[in-house]
Design an enzyme around this catalytic site. Sequence first.
Site, PDB file in Angstrom:
ATOM      1  N   LYS A  58       0.834  -1.202   0.000  1.00  0.00           N
ATOM      2  CA  LYS A  58       0.000   0.000   0.000  1.00  0.00           C
ATOM      3  C   LYS A  58       0.871   1.255   0.000  1.00  0.00           C
ATOM      4  O   LYS A  58       0.682   2.155  -0.830  1.00  0.00           O
ATOM      5  CB  LYS A  58      -0.918   0.008   1.218  1.00  0.00           C
ATOM      6  CG  LYS A  58      -1.901   1.181   1.229  1.00  0.00           C
ATOM      7  CD  LYS A  58      -2.584   1.329   2.563  1.00  0.00           C
ATOM      8  CE  LYS A  58      -1.690   2.050   3.560  1.00  0.00           C
ATOM      9  NZ  LYS A  58      -2.399   2.436   4.798  1.00  0.00           N
TER      10      LYS A  58
ATOM     11  N   ASP B  46      -6.399   0.938   0.841  1.00  0.00           N
ATOM     12  CA  ASP B  46      -6.500   1.259   2.262  1.00  0.00           C
ATOM     13  C   ASP B  46      -7.878   0.842   2.773  1.00  0.00           C
ATOM     14  O   ASP B  46      -8.649   0.195   2.058  1.00  0.00           O
ATOM     15  CB  ASP B  46      -6.218   2.746   2.507  1.00  0.00           C
ATOM     16  CG  ASP B  46      -7.349   3.648   2.027  1.00  0.00           C
ATOM     17  OD1 ASP B  46      -8.269   3.157   1.334  1.00  0.00           O
ATOM     18  OD2 ASP B  46      -7.324   4.852   2.346  1.00  0.00           O
TER      19      ASP B  46
END
Length: 313
Positions: free
Chosen positions: A181, A199
Amino acid sequence: MAKKTTAKKTTAKKTTAKKVVTKKVVSKKPAVVPEKATAPVKGASPVKTVATAPPSAESRTALVRRARRINRELAEVFPYAHPELDFDNPFQLVVATVLSAQTTDLRVNQTTPSLFAKYPTPEDLAAANPEEVEEILRPTGFFRAKTKSVMGLSKALVENYGGEVPGRLEELVKLPGVGRKTAFVVLGNAFGRPGITVDTHFQRLVRRWEWTAQTDPDKIEAEIGALFPKSDWTDLSHHVIWHGRRICHARKPACGACPIAPLCPAYGEGETDPEKAKKLLKYEKGGFPGQRLNPPQAYLDAGGKAAPPLGAG
């Protein structure tokens, strides 16, 4: 005697006929969605209507079309979408993204000015006193673990990459505290290389929209990536995350103020009354400051407000 037998047979036929029951077919009512969100959303274009709600079992082609249409609609609502972490270079972005775990981007943005003023380069942060760094990072929570990560990644940058942040996924994920991420945030926003940022907001919304049923971030990334051209990935991430932060909240989505309500299978999970939904809007959509202390000019031109520094107000 023959007449009696015939009478009995006739009676039997009548009895059998009475037992035949015709089944009544009951048709199911289709799911109902609004033609449009009637509450005005600042900066949003008029919502286009669709004839029916997304089917529970739509074809692959229909899914791709609906997903891409949602992204186009969100691009009109959030044309100024951008990473909500303040940064001037790749080093600042990778550090800020690591610090954003388990806290808000606002709190990170209020904390990093002091950090980067004292330790502007990887060399400076790698050689810092851990206790001093911890004190600066205390407002972000989990400050000891975060201090270890940002000092560790700074040391790795100095020792392995000449103090420069690498622009490759394979190298970024080797840095302490950096996962896929974080790596995609850096690649997409500091190097212009497409990536999907999965996320918590992104995960929640793509499941609500029935783009995927996966719960593992890597599998979500793969399935969503297959729905869009690679060139759309970074902006798609911004659009989805911004919508999740401002309108489609986790506990109480503002369904009645949602510009993509006609395309959403989960319409009705949140407040559907337009006026009540309007009160749930956050950041610039609700007339409040954003998360960046130094947002892009496009955001300010759209009516967004800069966030206050730490301790102000």
